[in-house]
Write a protein that holds these residues in place. Structure first.
Motif, PDB file in Angstrom:
ATOM      1  N   GLU A  18       5.270   2.628 -35.263  1.00 20.40           N
ATOM      2  CA  GLU A  18       4.155   1.682 -35.226  1.00 20.40           C
ATOM      3  C   GLU A  18       2.915   2.255 -35.917  1.00 20.40           C
ATOM      4  O   GLU A  18       2.069   1.498 -36.394  1.00 20.40           O
ATOM      5  CB  GLU A  18       3.835   1.342 -33.767  1.00 20.40           C
ATOM      6  CG  GLU A  18       2.961   0.131 -33.594  1.00 20.40           C
ATOM      7  CD  GLU A  18       2.787  -0.238 -32.128  1.00 20.40           C
ATOM      8  OE1 GLU A  18       2.544  -1.416 -31.863  1.00 20.40           O
ATOM      9  OE2 GLU A  18       2.889   0.643 -31.258  1.00 20.40           O
ATOM     10  N   THR A 160       7.843  -9.511 -30.185  1.00 23.52           N
ATOM     11  CA  THR A 160       6.639  -9.072 -30.908  1.00 23.52           C
ATOM     12  C   THR A 160       6.644  -7.550 -31.124  1.00 23.52           C
ATOM     13  O   THR A 160       5.594  -6.926 -31.138  1.00 23.52           O
ATOM     14  CB  THR A 160       5.365  -9.476 -30.138  1.00 23.52           C
ATOM     15  OG1 THR A 160       5.395  -8.891 -28.818  1.00 23.52           O
ATOM     16  CG2 THR A 160       5.255 -10.976 -30.007  1.00 23.52           C
ATOM     17  N   ARG A 162       7.612  -5.684 -33.888  1.00 22.04           N
ATOM     18  CA  ARG A 162       6.921  -5.485 -35.179  1.00 22.04           C
ATOM     19  C   ARG A 162       6.861  -4.032 -35.623  1.00 22.04           C
ATOM     20  O   ARG A 162       5.805  -3.526 -35.985  1.00 22.04           O
ATOM     21  CB  ARG A 162       5.505  -6.064 -35.102  1.00 22.04           C
ATOM     22  CG  ARG A 162       5.471  -7.550 -34.810  1.00 22.04           C
ATOM     23  CD  ARG A 162       4.091  -8.028 -34.449  1.00 22.04           C
ATOM     24  NE  ARG A 162       4.095  -9.472 -34.145  1.00 22.04           N
ATOM     25  CZ  ARG A 162       3.218 -10.071 -33.369  1.00 22.04           C
ATOM     26  NH1 ARG A 162       2.241  -9.372 -32.799  1.00 22.04           N
ATOM     27  NH2 ARG A 162       3.280 -11.367 -33.153  1.00 22.04           N
ATOM     28  N   GLY A 164       8.587  -2.875 -38.224  1.00 19.79           N
ATOM     29  CA  GLY A 164       8.726  -2.830 -39.677  1.00 19.79           C
ATOM     30  C   GLY A 164       9.976  -2.122 -40.165  1.00 19.79           C
ATOM     31  O   GLY A 164      10.000  -1.619 -41.289  1.00 19.79           O
ATOM     32  N   VAL A 441       1.760 -14.563 -44.624  1.00 19.26           N
ATOM     33  CA  VAL A 441       1.170 -13.355 -44.034  1.00 19.26           C
ATOM     34  C   VAL A 441      -0.278 -13.559 -43.575  1.00 19.26           C
ATOM     35  O   VAL A 441      -0.829 -12.712 -42.876  1.00 19.26           O
ATOM     36  CB  VAL A 441       1.219 -12.163 -45.019  1.00 19.26           C
ATOM     37  CG1 VAL A 441       2.668 -11.786 -45.326  1.00 19.26           C
ATOM     38  CG2 VAL A 441       0.451 -12.465 -46.303  1.00 19.26           C
ATOM     39  N   TYR A 494       3.030 -15.908 -34.287  1.00 20.11           N
ATOM     40  CA  TYR A 494       3.010 -14.745 -35.178  1.00 20.11           C
ATOM     41  C   TYR A 494       1.598 -14.214 -35.443  1.00 20.11           C
ATOM     42  O   TYR A 494       1.416 -13.323 -36.272  1.00 20.11           O
ATOM     43  CB  TYR A 494       3.695 -15.112 -36.500  1.00 20.11           C
ATOM     44  CG  TYR A 494       5.062 -15.717 -36.275  1.00 20.11           C
ATOM     45  CD1 TYR A 494       6.127 -14.914 -35.860  1.00 20.11           C
ATOM     46  CD2 TYR A 494       5.286 -17.085 -36.417  1.00 20.11           C
ATOM     47  CE1 TYR A 494       7.380 -15.467 -35.614  1.00 20.11           C
ATOM     48  CE2 TYR A 494       6.534 -17.638 -36.186  1.00 20.11           C
ATOM     49  CZ  TYR A 494       7.581 -16.833 -35.777  1.00 20.11           C
ATOM     50  OH  TYR A 494       8.807 -17.370 -35.540  1.00 20.11           O
ATOM     51  N   LEU A 496      -1.728 -12.158 -35.464  1.00 16.11           N
ATOM     52  CA  LEU A 496      -2.022 -10.743 -35.274  1.00 16.11           C
ATOM     53  C   LEU A 496      -3.539 -10.539 -35.265  1.00 16.11           C
ATOM     54  O   LEU A 496      -4.267 -11.279 -35.937  1.00 16.11           O
ATOM     55  CB  LEU A 496      -1.421  -9.912 -36.413  1.00 16.11           C
ATOM     56  CG  LEU A 496       0.103  -9.897 -36.557  1.00 16.11           C
ATOM     57  CD1 LEU A 496       0.501  -9.127 -37.805  1.00 16.11           C
ATOM     58  CD2 LEU A 496       0.763  -9.282 -35.337  1.00 16.11           C
ATOM     59  N   LYS A 499      -4.627  -7.334 -40.161  1.00 16.42           N
ATOM     60  CA  LYS A 499      -3.581  -7.388 -41.185  1.00 16.42           C
ATOM     61  C   LYS A 499      -2.403  -6.498 -40.806  1.00 16.42           C
ATOM     62  O   LYS A 499      -2.575  -5.361 -40.379  1.00 16.42           O
ATOM     63  CB  LYS A 499      -4.160  -6.968 -42.537  1.00 16.42           C
ATOM     64  CG  LYS A 499      -3.149  -6.983 -43.688  1.00 16.42           C
ATOM     65  CD  LYS A 499      -3.833  -6.849 -45.043  1.00 16.42           C
ATOM     66  CE  LYS A 499      -4.468  -5.490 -45.240  1.00 16.42           C
ATOM     67  NZ  LYS A 499      -3.452  -4.445 -45.485  1.00 16.42           N
ATOM     68  N   TYR A 500      -1.187  -7.035 -40.964  1.00 14.40           N
ATOM     69  CA  TYR A 500       0.021  -6.271 -40.675  1.00 14.40           C
ATOM     70  C   TYR A 500       0.068  -5.055 -41.592  1.00 14.40           C
ATOM     71  O   TYR A 500      -0.231  -5.141 -42.788  1.00 14.40           O
ATOM     72  CB  TYR A 500       1.245  -7.159 -40.889  1.00 14.40           C
ATOM     73  CG  TYR A 500       2.554  -6.562 -40.447  1.00 14.40           C
ATOM     74  CD1 TYR A 500       2.741  -6.170 -39.123  1.00 14.40           C
ATOM     75  CD2 TYR A 500       3.609  -6.408 -41.337  1.00 14.40           C
ATOM     76  CE1 TYR A 500       3.953  -5.632 -38.703  1.00 14.40           C
ATOM     77  CE2 TYR A 500       4.824  -5.872 -40.933  1.00 14.40           C
ATOM     78  CZ  TYR A 500       4.990  -5.485 -39.615  1.00 14.40           C
ATOM     79  OH  TYR A 500       6.189  -4.952 -39.205  1.00 14.40           O
ATOM     80  N   ARG A 501       0.450  -3.913 -41.055  1.00 14.08           N
ATOM     81  CA  ARG A 501       0.323  -2.661 -41.799  1.00 14.08           C
ATOM     82  C   ARG A 501       1.228  -2.603 -43.035  1.00 14.08           C
ATOM     83  O   ARG A 501       0.999  -1.778 -43.936  1.00 14.08           O
ATOM     84  CB  ARG A 501       0.616  -1.475 -40.875  1.00 14.08           C
ATOM     85  CG  ARG A 501       2.063  -1.333 -40.452  1.00 14.08           C
ATOM     86  CD  ARG A 501       2.241  -0.228 -39.429  1.00 14.08           C
ATOM     87  NE  ARG A 501       3.637   0.093 -39.206  1.00 14.08           N
ATOM     88  CZ  ARG A 501       4.469  -0.665 -38.498  1.00 14.08           C
ATOM     89  NH1 ARG A 501       4.034  -1.789 -37.935  1.00 14.08           N
ATOM     90  NH2 ARG A 501       5.735  -0.310 -38.340  1.00 14.08           N
ATOM     91  N   TRP A 512      -4.423 -13.345 -39.529  1.00 12.54           N
ATOM     92  CA  TRP A 512      -3.277 -12.609 -40.075  1.00 12.54           C
ATOM     93  C   TRP A 512      -2.024 -12.937 -39.265  1.00 12.54           C
ATOM     94  O   TRP A 512      -2.100 -13.190 -38.061  1.00 12.54           O
ATOM     95  CB  TRP A 512      -3.543 -11.110 -40.049  1.00 12.54           C
ATOM     96  CG  TRP A 512      -4.656 -10.690 -40.954  1.00 12.54           C
ATOM     97  CD1 TRP A 512      -5.920 -10.342 -40.588  1.00 12.54           C
ATOM     98  CD2 TRP A 512      -4.624 -10.623 -42.375  1.00 12.54           C
ATOM     99  NE1 TRP A 512      -6.681 -10.047 -41.699  1.00 12.54           N
ATOM    100  CE2 TRP A 512      -5.905 -10.214 -42.811  1.00 12.54           C
ATOM    101  CE3 TRP A 512      -3.637 -10.865 -43.341  1.00 12.54           C
ATOM    102  CZ2 TRP A 512      -6.225 -10.023 -44.151  1.00 12.54           C
ATOM    103  CZ3 TRP A 512      -3.948 -10.681 -44.677  1.00 12.54           C
ATOM    104  CH2 TRP A 512      -5.229 -10.273 -45.080  1.00 12.54           C
ATOM    105  N   GLU A 514       2.273 -11.952 -38.534  1.00 10.83           N
ATOM    106  CA  GLU A 514       3.467 -11.135 -38.739  1.00 10.83           C
ATOM    107  C   GLU A 514       4.304 -11.802 -39.826  1.00 10.83           C
ATOM    108  O   GLU A 514       4.497 -13.020 -39.799  1.00 10.83           O
ATOM    109  CB  GLU A 514       4.262 -11.070 -37.437  1.00 10.83           C
ATOM    110  CG  GLU A 514       5.606 -10.395 -37.566  1.00 10.83           C
ATOM    111  CD  GLU A 514       6.470 -10.588 -36.334  1.00 10.83           C
ATOM    112  OE1 GLU A 514       7.622 -10.124 -36.363  1.00 10.83           O
ATOM    113  OE2 GLU A 514       6.019 -11.218 -35.355  1.00 10.83           O
TER     114      GLU A 514
END
Length: 578
Positions: A18, A160, A162, A164, A441, A494, A496, A499-501, A512, A514
């Protein structure tokens, strides 16, 4: 016997995953963990890393919404439900809420297998009281967790997590864990393309070694990942990739379906995303049963809606009215369909994946005569471009999307997009070839008549090499008023806080998301932008962007990892400039 790996050890990996956006770091973390766990733990970990409790084709969902999980959190530690709700309102993350209200304890009591077994029990609970049963099982499990364990159990249940961990990244990590190098990833990827199950691939690889997976065979009832086609903007280009004779086949505007037929007569239909959609097409199931009568096979084709008056092919939107849980029989009558079969991957105990396409076509011709509801996809064999053009025009006239051109000697390369198959559609005659399947996104709030919803959505292409999403355009045109009104609800799951990394963009979105939902869009031309990031490294002067984008439809049949890739867009850009 090796002692069971504790869930807290996996949680430590979750925390590190994460915290990183580096694909190499993700691979190293996976490699280190998989190098010291048992085959069964490898299977379960493969699912848990992606927030699942079974392979996708089983369709096993945990089925707990936020309100039910809040009740579990309250029950687990005797916390007032109102306090749980208030904490969630402040953080927006029930995983964080669980970590904050769980009593401080070191953890380590629970093994990976124990946690997985409880999660599967939750997923399989059914019946009149199933929701209450799920709440109680989850509460009991949480009560045995440390704060960090509770955080990730909660996120898994809600979908959730997430972390990646994309499929290819996982396979690279597994290869490195078992062989010390990423070079054996191709063997694992081929096995995954045939078995469609990261858990099974991990189990077999850890138990038997990577090399043992080289000759993995198809299994009736387990979907094979579908072979995909490249695209060209002119039929003259086909000769560069497929010299000599090619099979030119109608490209139908329907839903691609893989049908599995067992000797016992059990028939299962799978979508491109491996959802079981058998119940939606009882007419196709009946037709397949009549055609095969005790033979076993895995076949592929396109289900298309047919105009009952004149027999002409109808478009995809009409077919989608058959996608329903209720009223199926009524729509069988209202919207008749036909299954156009174009490939066979397995027949009577023998894999045909490595059999040349021309021979696979012969098997189809021998065993699948035309009947109500079934027919073979129409095709010709030619090396003449003018003949290809004429057949393309015929396909369009009959209601098709275009043609697919195939190497007559090609094997079935499951899960790959190569130049052995090439698609050419009617909209390719424009400068900008094909549509794009892109991942949502981010969102920009609407104003005026779009107040209360989103004015546009930020969409991105996927790069499997870096495991990241790169922004390509903002799309606001093409939505109906009804679709616009539904956007906040469709996307709410979804949301967040930042911003998703794994998203790369210079755009500042209001909200933002997911990367989870895929949409198909079209546009006028490709340009270079200072704020979008597709192929930025290759261009050195900005990223590629799509001008005048327009929404066409949601692609619920595609996962984010099946979206249009950065490489595809870059190759399209370079071909246009030549």
């Amino acid at each position: 016997m090796k002692p069971a790996t504790k869930f807290k050890e996996l949680v430590a990996v979750f925390e590190q995953l994460e915290a990183t956006a580096s694909n190499l770091k993700i691979m190293d973390l996976l490699a280190d963990f998989f190098s010291h766990i048992t085959p069964e733990e490898a299977r379960l970990t493969a699912y848990l890393l992606r927030g699942k409790v079974a392979p996708d084709y089983e369709g096993l969902e945990l089925g707990l919404a936020k309100k039910l999980v809040m009740r579990s959190l309250a029950q687990a530690w005797g916390t007032p439900l109102k306090e749980v709700e208030n904490r969630f309102q402040k953080t927006g993350d029930l995983g964080d809420v669980a970590a904050r209200i769980a009593p401080q304890r070191e953890g380590g009591e629970l093994s990976i297998q124990e946690v997985f077994a409880e999660l599967q029990t939750i997923a399989r609970a059914s019946g009149a009281r199933s929701q209450e049963v799920k709440i109680q099982i989850l509460a009991a499990l949480l009560s045995r967790c440390s704060p960090q364990e509770a955080k990730y159990v909660t996120r898994i249940v809600l979908g959730t997590l997430r972390l990646g961990v994309a499929e290819m990244t996982f396979l690279y990590g597994l290869s490195k864990a078992l062989t010390g190098t990423k070079e054996k990833k191709a063997i694992l990827e081929n096995a995954f393309n045939v078995l469609s199950d990261l858990g099974e691939v991990a189990y077999q690889a850890v138990k038997k070694g990577v090399e043992a997976l080289q000759e993995v065979q198809p299994v009736i009832g387990i979907p094979i990942r579908m072979m995909l086609a490249q695209r060209v903007k002119d039929l003259e280009e086909v000769k560069k990739h497929l010299p000599g004779q090619v099979i030119v086949e109608y490209k139908y505007d329907g839903e691609r379906i893989q049908a599995h037929i067992s000797k016992q007569g059990e028939i299962t239909l799978y979508s491109r995303r491996h959802e079981k959609i058998t119940h939606q097409f009882p007419d196709i199931v009946a037709a397949l049963g009549r055609a095969l009568q005790g033979k076993e096979a895995i076949i592929e084709g396109e289900v298309v809606a047919i105009d009952p008056q004149i027999g002409k092919l109808q478009n995809f939107q009409i077919l989608m009215t058959r996608r329903r849980k209720h009223g199926v029989e009524e729509y069988v009558r209202k919207v008749p369909v036909k299954y156009f079969i174009f490939d066979i991957l397995y027949f009577e105990g023998k894999s045909l994946l490595k059999t040349p396409l021309s021979q696979r076509k012969e098997v189809l011709t021998r065993h699948f005569p035309d009947s109500d509801g079934l027919t073979l996809a129409k095709y010709i064999m030619t090396g003449d471009v003018e003949e290809m053009e004429g057949f393309f025009a015929e396909a369009i006239e009959q209601g098709g999307e275009g043609v697919v051109l195939k190497d007559v000697t090609s094997i079935y390369e499951a899960g790959t997009r190569g130049w052995k198959w090439i698609k050419f559609k009617k909209d390719y005659r424009r400068e900008l070839a094909d549509t794009f399947d892109l991942v949502v996104v981010g969102g920009i709030y609407g104003t005026g008549r779009r107040a209360g919803t989103y004015g546009s959505l930020l969409v991105a292409a996927f790069n499997p090499e870096t495991n990241k999403y790169y922004s390509f355009t903002k799309v606001g045109a093409g939505f109906t008023d009804q679709e616009l009104a539904r956007l906040p609800d469709r996307l709410a799951k979804y949301n967040l806080p930042e911003k998703y990394r794994l998203v790369e963009t210079q755009i500042e979105a209001d909200v933002w998301f997911e990367p989870a939902l895929v949409m198909e869009i079209t546009g006028a031309e490709l340009t270079i932008s200072p704020v979008h990031t597709v192929a930025k490294e290759e261009l050195k002067k900005g990223g590629l962007a799509l001008r005048f984008p327009r929404f066409l439809r949601w692609r619920d049949d595609k996962s984010p990892e099946q979206a249009t890739t950065v490489q595809e867009i870059y190759e399209l850009y370079t071909s246009i400039r030549r």
